[in-house]
Scaffold this active site. Structure first.
Site, PDB file in Angstrom:
ATOM      1  N   TYR A   1      13.102   0.011  15.200  1.00 22.99           N
ATOM      2  CA  TYR A   1      14.252  -0.843  15.481  1.00 22.99           C
ATOM      3  C   TYR A   1      14.264  -2.037  14.540  1.00 22.99           C
ATOM      4  O   TYR A   1      13.283  -2.302  13.832  1.00 22.99           O
ATOM      5  CB  TYR A   1      14.236  -1.309  16.947  1.00 22.99           C
ATOM      6  CG  TYR A   1      13.201  -2.365  17.275  1.00 22.99           C
ATOM      7  CD1 TYR A   1      11.854  -2.059  17.341  1.00 22.99           C
ATOM      8  CD2 TYR A   1      13.577  -3.695  17.504  1.00 22.99           C
ATOM      9  CE1 TYR A   1      10.910  -3.042  17.643  1.00 22.99           C
ATOM     10  CE2 TYR A   1      12.652  -4.667  17.814  1.00 22.99           C
ATOM     11  CZ  TYR A   1      11.312  -4.336  17.872  1.00 22.99           C
ATOM     12  OH  TYR A   1      10.388  -5.303  18.153  1.00 22.99           O
TER      13      TYR A   1
ATOM     14  N   ARG B   1      12.810  -3.340   5.345  1.00 19.83           N
ATOM     15  CA  ARG B   1      11.739  -3.119   6.327  1.00 19.83           C
ATOM     16  C   ARG B   1      12.030  -1.864   7.155  1.00 19.83           C
ATOM     17  O   ARG B   1      11.121  -1.109   7.495  1.00 19.83           O
ATOM     18  CB  ARG B   1      11.607  -4.357   7.232  1.00 19.83           C
ATOM     19  CG  ARG B   1      10.412  -4.276   8.164  1.00 19.83           C
ATOM     20  CD  ARG B   1      10.191  -5.571   8.901  1.00 19.83           C
ATOM     21  NE  ARG B   1      11.294  -5.887   9.797  1.00 19.83           N
ATOM     22  CZ  ARG B   1      11.405  -7.014  10.482  1.00 19.83           C
ATOM     23  NH1 ARG B   1      10.462  -7.949  10.383  1.00 19.83           N
ATOM     24  NH2 ARG B   1      12.427  -7.231  11.273  1.00 19.83           N
TER      25      ARG B   1
ATOM     26  N   ARG C   1      10.651  18.776  24.783  1.00 13.63           N
ATOM     27  CA  ARG C   1       9.463  17.930  24.724  1.00 13.63           C
ATOM     28  C   ARG C   1       8.259  18.664  24.155  1.00 13.63           C
ATOM     29  O   ARG C   1       7.829  19.686  24.688  1.00 13.63           O
ATOM     30  CB  ARG C   1       9.138  17.385  26.129  1.00 13.63           C
ATOM     31  CG  ARG C   1       8.036  16.332  26.085  1.00 13.63           C
ATOM     32  CD  ARG C   1       7.780  15.727  27.456  1.00 13.63           C
ATOM     33  NE  ARG C   1       6.801  14.645  27.322  1.00 13.63           N
ATOM     34  CZ  ARG C   1       5.488  14.840  27.227  1.00 13.63           C
ATOM     35  NH1 ARG C   1       4.982  16.049  27.278  1.00 13.63           N
ATOM     36  NH2 ARG C   1       4.670  13.808  27.078  1.00 13.63           N
TER      37      ARG C   1
ATOM     38  N   HIS D   1       4.780  17.248  21.486  1.00 12.64           N
ATOM     39  CA  HIS D   1       4.321  16.091  20.724  1.00 12.64           C
ATOM     40  C   HIS D   1       4.631  16.187  19.228  1.00 12.64           C
ATOM     41  O   HIS D   1       5.016  15.216  18.595  1.00 12.64           O
ATOM     42  CB  HIS D   1       2.816  15.883  20.914  1.00 12.64           C
ATOM     43  CG  HIS D   1       2.454  15.321  22.258  1.00 12.64           C
ATOM     44  ND1 HIS D   1       2.738  15.977  23.440  1.00 12.64           N
ATOM     45  CD2 HIS D   1       1.839  14.166  22.613  1.00 12.64           C
ATOM     46  CE1 HIS D   1       2.314  15.249  24.453  1.00 12.64           C
ATOM     47  NE2 HIS D   1       1.767  14.141  23.985  1.00 12.64           N
TER      48      HIS D   1
ATOM     49  N   GLU E   1      -0.540 -12.450  15.459  1.00 14.16           N
ATOM     50  CA  GLU E   1       0.844 -12.944  15.573  1.00 14.16           C
ATOM     51  C   GLU E   1       1.206 -13.003  17.047  1.00 14.16           C
ATOM     52  O   GLU E   1       0.425 -12.603  17.910  1.00 14.16           O
ATOM     53  CB  GLU E   1       1.801 -12.001  14.823  1.00 14.16           C
ATOM     54  CG  GLU E   1       1.781 -10.582  15.374  1.00 14.16           C
ATOM     55  CD  GLU E   1       2.642  -9.592  14.606  1.00 14.16           C
ATOM     56  OE1 GLU E   1       3.633  -9.986  13.998  1.00 14.16           O
ATOM     57  OE2 GLU E   1       2.306  -8.397  14.649  1.00 14.16           O
TER      58      GLU E   1
HETATM   59  N1  PLP Z   1       6.120 -10.125  14.926  1.00 16.97           N
HETATM   60  C1  PLP Z   1       6.499  -9.289  15.892  1.00 16.97           C
HETATM   61  C2  PLP Z   1       5.458  -8.500  16.633  1.00 16.97           C
HETATM   62  C3  PLP Z   1       7.857  -9.130  16.214  1.00 16.97           C
HETATM   63  O1  PLP Z   1       8.230  -8.273  17.180  1.00 16.97           O
HETATM   64  C4  PLP Z   1       8.815  -9.900  15.505  1.00 16.97           C
HETATM   65  C5  PLP Z   1      10.235  -9.772  15.787  1.00 16.97           C
HETATM   66  O2  PLP Z   1      10.668  -9.004  16.595  1.00 16.97           O
HETATM   67  C6  PLP Z   1       8.367 -10.778  14.512  1.00 16.97           C
HETATM   68  C7  PLP Z   1       7.013 -10.862  14.233  1.00 16.97           C
HETATM   69  C8  PLP Z   1       9.345 -11.622  13.725  1.00 16.97           C
HETATM   70  O3  PLP Z   1      10.095 -10.821  12.863  1.00 16.97           O
HETATM   71  P1  PLP Z   1      11.554 -11.272  12.368  1.00 16.97           P
HETATM   72  O4  PLP Z   1      11.389 -12.619  11.749  1.00 16.97           O
HETATM   73  O5  PLP Z   1      11.926 -10.215  11.393  1.00 16.97           O
HETATM   74  O6  PLP Z   1      12.431 -11.306  13.573  1.00 16.97           O
END
Ligand code: PLP
Length: 293
Positions: free
Chosen positions: A33, A52, A100, A102, A180
């Site tokens: 997504y 991305r 279904r 895998h 993060e």
């Molecule tokens: N890290 C994670 C795990 C995320 O899910 C997101 C955004 O959804 C980000 C960082 C930040 O990404 P962006 O600046 O592209 O929204």
């Protein structure tokens, strides 16, 4: 005005939008997504999001449901039909519907859903006033560079933050370094006044906002260091903030209950928010394209 969603070739009322019960996104989280920010009727970071997305799709060997250009026509149409001036566009692509099993299906066609959500205009004061963060162990897989819809650890982490009265949880790897947030990238300003954020690897998602902030800060000669930082460095940081398409640059004023700086957005954080906003205004997002892992 009712909301409109795009589902596999059709624009439908949001309440009637549905996918097949054997969609592999539903059964296996076999999909990816993107979330685009819309600021003042402008889609932010279009090129970065598409690059991305290309990375995520190719790493998982999922076909593009439409070409890039056609995809952006759909995104803009969803934006238009929902009258989004400020808010976000959510785009999801899965490997499609199949019996279904895998292993990859022989014939499934990838499935595309695009939705929109309106919000109020960007509120600088709210971003400045800051949020609380907690730290939690990072229990995710080793391919966090892929923006996969498989988000269970992130979901659990965000809920843990909410249960603790915080906005976000910073995930900490086995070596004690912050990776993060559950839906944001993590930044600190250390005692030397350096802006520190983790370098790109398969341990984090390379945020589009992160890239725009880096480019904006570099252009303004801010001292940037790309390296992992520890949980202890975070709690003793002079300043801290998070970035994402939905939270832009939001100050972090407490980590695990400890005040960061003077409990308000720090000086550099405030400057970075301004630099980021004018950079995005000028360039529409990061120029990119660097590597995604
Ligand atoms: N890290 C994670 C795990 C995320 O899910 C997101 C955004 O959804 C980000 C960082 C930040 O990404 P962006 O600046 O592209 O929204």
């Amino acid at each position: 005005m009712s909301r409109i969603a795009y589902v596999n070739g059709r624009y439908v009322p949001h309440g009637d939008a549905a996918v097949h019960i054997e969609d592999r996104g539903y059964q296996f989280a076999d999909g990816v997504y993107e979330v685009f920010a819309v600021n003042g009727a402008r889609l932010i970071g279009e090129q970065g999001h598409l690059d991305r997305l290309a990375h995520s799709l190719s790493e998982l060997r999922i076909d593009w449901p439409l070409g890039r250009r056609a995809l952006m026509v759909v995104v803009r149409e969803v934006m238009r039909r929902n009258h989004v001036r400020d808010g976000l566009i959510y785009l999801q692509i899965t490997r499609g519907a199949a019996r279904r099993d895998h292993g990859f299906p022989d014939q499934a066609e990838s499935a595309l859903v695009v939705t929109a959500r309106k919000s109020g205009p960007l509120n600088k004061q709210a971003l400045f006033s800051g949020v609380d963060v907690i730290t939690i162990p990072d229990i995710r897989w080793e391919r966090c560079d892929i923006k996969s819809v498989s988000l269970l650890p992130n979901v659990l982490g965000k809920q843990q933050a909410r249960d603790a009265g915080a906005y976000e949880a910073w995930q900490v790897d086995k070596q004690g370094f912050v990776t993060e947030g559950t839906s944001t990238n993590a930044w600190i300003v250390n005692a030397d006044g350096e802006l520190v954020t983790r370098n790109i690897s398969t341990s984090i998602l390379n945020g589009i906002t992160r890239l725009a902030v880096l480019e904006a800060a570099q252009a303004a000669d801010v001292n940037i260091v790309l390296r992992p930082f520890t949980e202890e460095e975070a709690t003793t940081a002079r300043e801290a903030f998070i970035t994402s398409s939905t939270s832009h640059v939001t100050a972090v004023t407490r980590i695990n209950g400890t005040s960061i700086g003077n409990g308000h957005a720090g000086e550099l954080t405030s400057r970075i928010l301004d630099l980021y906003l004018s950079y995005v205004d000028q360039h529409g997002g990061p120029k990119v394209t660097e590597s995604w892992k």
